[in-house]
Design a protein around this motif. Structure first.
Motif, PDB file in Angstrom:
ATOM      1  N   SER A  77       8.370  66.949  31.626  1.00 29.23           N
ATOM      2  CA  SER A  77       9.635  67.397  31.028  1.00 29.23           C
ATOM      3  C   SER A  77      10.796  66.505  31.458  1.00 29.23           C
ATOM      4  O   SER A  77      11.692  66.205  30.663  1.00 29.23           O
ATOM      5  CB  SER A  77       9.913  68.848  31.424  1.00 29.23           C
ATOM      6  N   LEU A  78      10.778  66.073  32.722  1.00 31.51           N
ATOM      7  CA  LEU A  78      11.828  65.180  33.211  1.00 31.51           C
ATOM      8  C   LEU A  78      11.834  63.875  32.416  1.00 31.51           C
ATOM      9  O   LEU A  78      12.886  63.417  31.950  1.00 31.51           O
ATOM     10  CB  LEU A  78      11.625  64.882  34.695  1.00 31.51           C
ATOM     11  N   ALA A  79      10.658  63.270  32.244  1.00 30.37           N
ATOM     12  CA  ALA A  79      10.562  61.993  31.538  1.00 30.37           C
ATOM     13  C   ALA A  79      10.992  62.130  30.077  1.00 30.37           C
ATOM     14  O   ALA A  79      11.718  61.281  29.543  1.00 30.37           O
ATOM     15  CB  ALA A  79       9.134  61.469  31.620  1.00 30.37           C
ATOM     16  N   LYS A  80      10.560  63.208  29.438  1.00 33.01           N
ATOM     17  CA  LYS A  80      10.915  63.414  28.028  1.00 33.01           C
ATOM     18  C   LYS A  80      12.407  63.668  27.864  1.00 33.01           C
ATOM     19  O   LYS A  80      13.039  63.163  26.934  1.00 33.01           O
ATOM     20  CB  LYS A  80      10.110  64.580  27.469  1.00 33.01           C
ATOM     21  N   HIS A  81      12.960  64.449  28.773  1.00 32.02           N
ATOM     22  CA  HIS A  81      14.393  64.757  28.693  1.00 32.02           C
ATOM     23  C   HIS A  81      15.231  63.506  28.912  1.00 32.02           C
ATOM     24  O   HIS A  81      16.238  63.289  28.223  1.00 32.02           O
ATOM     25  CB  HIS A  81      14.748  65.824  29.727  1.00 32.02           C
ATOM     26  N   ASP A  82      14.829  62.682  29.882  1.00 34.10           N
ATOM     27  CA  ASP A  82      15.553  61.431  30.119  1.00 34.10           C
ATOM     28  C   ASP A  82      15.526  60.544  28.884  1.00 34.10           C
ATOM     29  O   ASP A  82      16.548  59.945  28.511  1.00 34.10           O
ATOM     30  CB  ASP A  82      14.942  60.687  31.310  1.00 34.10           C
ATOM     31  N   LEU A  83      14.368  60.452  28.240  1.00 37.70           N
ATOM     32  CA  LEU A  83      14.242  59.601  27.059  1.00 37.70           C
ATOM     33  C   LEU A  83      15.116  60.124  25.919  1.00 37.70           C
ATOM     34  O   LEU A  83      15.763  59.341  25.217  1.00 37.70           O
ATOM     35  CB  LEU A  83      12.778  59.536  26.608  1.00 37.70           C
ATOM     36  N   GLU A  84      15.150  61.449  25.757  1.00 37.03           N
ATOM     37  CA  GLU A  84      16.010  62.047  24.729  1.00 37.03           C
ATOM     38  C   GLU A  84      17.478  61.696  24.958  1.00 37.03           C
ATOM     39  O   GLU A  84      18.259  61.581  24.010  1.00 37.03           O
ATOM     40  CB  GLU A  84      15.837  63.566  24.719  1.00 37.03           C
ATOM     41  N   ASN A  85      17.851  61.530  26.223  1.00 36.38           N
ATOM     42  CA  ASN A  85      19.235  61.183  26.567  1.00 36.38           C
ATOM     43  C   ASN A  85      19.479  59.677  26.603  1.00 36.38           C
ATOM     44  O   ASN A  85      20.536  59.220  27.039  1.00 36.38           O
ATOM     45  CB  ASN A  85      19.605  61.787  27.922  1.00 36.38           C
ATOM     46  N   GLY A  86      18.477  58.920  26.177  1.00 37.07           N
ATOM     47  CA  GLY A  86      18.635  57.475  26.110  1.00 37.07           C
ATOM     48  C   GLY A  86      18.430  56.759  27.427  1.00 37.07           C
ATOM     49  O   GLY A  86      18.755  55.567  27.542  1.00 37.07           O
ATOM     50  N   GLU A  87      17.886  57.470  28.435  1.00 36.30           N
ATOM     51  CA  GLU A  87      17.633  56.862  29.740  1.00 36.30           C
ATOM     52  C   GLU A  87      16.181  56.381  29.789  1.00 36.30           C
ATOM     53  O   GLU A  87      15.250  57.178  29.716  1.00 36.30           O
ATOM     54  CB  GLU A  87      17.905  57.871  30.853  1.00 36.30           C
ATOM     55  N   THR A  88      15.985  55.083  29.912  1.00 34.31           N
ATOM     56  CA  THR A  88      14.642  54.506  29.794  1.00 34.31           C
ATOM     57  C   THR A  88      14.106  53.937  31.103  1.00 34.31           C
ATOM     58  O   THR A  88      12.992  53.395  31.122  1.00 34.31           O
ATOM     59  CB  THR A  88      14.644  53.395  28.725  1.00 34.31           C
ATOM     60  N   ASP A  89      14.874  54.026  32.197  1.00 31.80           N
ATOM     61  CA  ASP A  89      14.426  53.440  33.471  1.00 31.80           C
ATOM     62  C   ASP A  89      13.074  53.990  33.895  1.00 31.80           C
ATOM     63  O   ASP A  89      12.183  53.237  34.307  1.00 31.80           O
ATOM     64  CB  ASP A  89      15.457  53.698  34.571  1.00 31.80           C
ATOM     65  N   PHE A  90      12.915  55.313  33.813  1.00 32.47           N
ATOM     66  CA  PHE A  90      11.658  55.909  34.258  1.00 32.47           C
ATOM     67  C   PHE A  90      10.512  55.568  33.314  1.00 32.47           C
ATOM     68  O   PHE A  90       9.412  55.252  33.757  1.00 32.47           O
ATOM     69  CB  PHE A  90      11.791  57.426  34.384  1.00 32.47           C
ATOM     70  N   ARG A  91      10.761  55.631  32.029  1.00 31.09           N
ATOM     71  CA  ARG A  91       9.703  55.401  31.038  1.00 31.09           C
ATOM     72  C   ARG A  91       9.070  54.022  31.223  1.00 31.09           C
ATOM     73  O   ARG A  91       7.857  53.862  31.090  1.00 31.09           O
ATOM     74  CB  ARG A  91      10.253  55.533  29.622  1.00 31.09           C
ATOM     75  N   PHE A  92       9.849  53.032  31.531  1.00 36.84           N
ATOM     76  CA  PHE A  92       9.337  51.667  31.654  1.00 36.84           C
ATOM     77  C   PHE A  92       9.195  51.217  33.102  1.00 36.84           C
ATOM     78  O   PHE A  92       9.069  50.038  33.383  1.00 36.84           O
ATOM     79  CB  PHE A  92      10.238  50.700  30.876  1.00 36.84           C
ATOM     80  N   SER A  93       9.188  52.173  34.027  1.00 35.37           N
ATOM     81  CA  SER A  93       9.072  51.825  35.443  1.00 35.37           C
ATOM     82  C   SER A  93       7.633  51.487  35.807  1.00 35.37           C
ATOM     83  O   SER A  93       6.673  51.953  35.178  1.00 35.37           O
ATOM     84  CB  SER A  93       9.555  52.979  36.317  1.00 35.37           C
ATOM     85  N   ASP A  94       7.496  50.680  36.857  1.00 34.25           N
ATOM     86  CA  ASP A  94       6.180  50.333  37.383  1.00 34.25           C
ATOM     87  C   ASP A  94       5.519  51.565  37.994  1.00 34.25           C
ATOM     88  O   ASP A  94       6.199  52.433  38.536  1.00 34.25           O
ATOM     89  CB  ASP A  94       6.338  49.238  38.446  1.00 34.25           C
ATOM     90  N   ILE A  95       4.198  51.649  37.913  1.00 42.60           N
ATOM     91  CA  ILE A  95       3.466  52.802  38.448  1.00 42.60           C
ATOM     92  C   ILE A  95       3.755  53.004  39.927  1.00 42.60           C
ATOM     93  O   ILE A  95       3.788  54.144  40.427  1.00 42.60           O
ATOM     94  CB  ILE A  95       1.940  52.645  38.206  1.00 42.60           C
ATOM     95  N   ASN A  96       3.987  51.917  40.660  1.00 45.30           N
ATOM     96  CA  ASN A  96       4.261  52.027  42.101  1.00 45.30           C
ATOM     97  C   ASN A  96       5.610  52.679  42.395  1.00 45.30           C
ATOM     98  O   ASN A  96       5.858  53.116  43.525  1.00 45.30           O
ATOM     99  CB  ASN A  96       4.211  50.638  42.749  1.00 45.30           C
TER     100      ASN A  96
END
Length: 339
Positions: A77-96
């Motif tokens: 839910s955190l990742a989806k909500h961030d993306l809806e708000n135009g925040e992409t840092d987490f979506r494209f972050s490295d797995i580490n």
């Protein structure tokens, strides 16, 4: 007309009394022993949850928040909500740089408890009890757990290098009230609906870290000496105006320390740790009770010139909120410079 008003008044009084009798609040007492691995940016811990059922309902399961899992993948839910708000840092972050909680093994009365994720939310779980928890009864649930701390740019839990912001970090029962369970996935927006109780937390980490945490330090004379030395050094820097812009981390001590914190009547426990923290200390007297509260500020070289006056701001806030809203009930107020 008078008769109608009289009947309405009786019904109104009955409704208030009935509602008061139905009201209850569960109590959750939490104890955790946790160690920080600042090479792997991990927490390894063991937790005991004392859950007191003050409701009139027998409980066959308990809903648990596993909020560090909000940082595990792009489907939370955190990742989806961030993306809806135009925040992409987490979506494209490295797995580490992502985070999670694992190594869970819930048990009660020396018997394992089955658990599963709630409605496909990996940051919420449901623990099935081996026997019903009756009204007025208490159960102690224990589990080990490990937290991979995410990079501290996505939300409240995280680290920037070896600076740690440890919030919403442990398995935590959801609220059960007159409307039932409140399973809430972790989001950056809003605050947290949680049960009140006591927290007893022991934190082990390299001894040159400064910690700001919820609660009173138990048997912490040595740590207070350490903090008071930091206060003296910080005041000397303020007097000399020799501020530095250096934000590099010193090496971690090979020796560790274990700090014991305890607080009654709170609904959460958070802690912040950094080897670079400057420390200031003050005191404020609460108006009505004349009770004195210690105030602390912990900050790095980043914006030193702003933080050097932090104690006066903390004192003003504590005094005025106590005067206008309600007396601050605890012994300490700590402000920390987080990431």
């Amino acid at each position: 007309m008078r008769r109608i008003l009289f009947i309405v008044s009786i019904l109104f009084i009955f409704k208030i009394n009935y509602s008061q009798k139905k009201y209850f609040q569960q109590k959750v007492n939490t104890s955790i022993e946790v160690s920080l691995n600042d090479n792997k940016h991990e927490l390894n811990a063991f937790e005991k949850i004392e859950y007191i059922n003050n409701s009139n309902t027998k409980l066959d399961s308990i809903v648990i928040h596993l909020w560090p899992n909000a940082y595990k993948n792009i489907n939370t839910s955190l990742a989806k909500h961030d993306l809806e708000n135009g925040e992409t840092d987490f979506r494209f972050s490295d797995i580490n740089n992502k985070g999670f909680i694992d190594s869970l093994d819930f048990s009660a009365e020396n018997e394992k408890l089955k658990w599963s994720y709630f409605n496909k939310h990996i940051d919420i779980a449901v623990i099935e009890l081996n026997k019903s928890l009756l009204p007025g009864d208490t159960i102690i649930i224990s589990t080990p757990f490990r937290v991979k701390i995410p990079l501290g740019i996505y939300s409240r839990l995280g680290h920037i290098g070896q600076s740690y912001q440890i919030t919403q970090w442990f398995p935590k029962p959801a609220v059960f009230d007159k409307n039932g369970w409140h399973p809430i996935p972790y989001l950056s927006q809003g605050e947290f609906y949680s049960e009140f109780g006591s927290y007893d937390i022991k934190i082990t980490l390299p001894e040159n870290y400064v910690i700001g945490a919820t609660g009173d330090l138990i048997n912490g004379e040595k740590e207070l000496e350490f903090l008071n030395e930091k206060v003296k050094k910080t005041n000397k820097l303020i007097t000399s105006k020799e501020y530095s812009s250096d934000l590099s981390f010193p090496s971690s001590s090979s020796k560790t320390k274990t700090l014991h914190f305890h607080q009654e009547n709170v609904h959460d426990f958070a802690w912040f740790a950094d080897k670079r923290y400057h420390v200031l200390k003050g005191e404020i007297e609460i108006t009505n009770s004349k009770r004195k509260v210690d105030t602390w500020a912990m900050f790095t070289n980043n914006e030193f010139d702003l933080w050097k006056d932090a104690i006066s701001h903390i004192n003003d806030a504590t005094y005025n909120y106590s005067l206008w809203v309600g007396e601050y009930p605890y012994n300490h107020v700590t402000a920390v410079d987080g990431s």
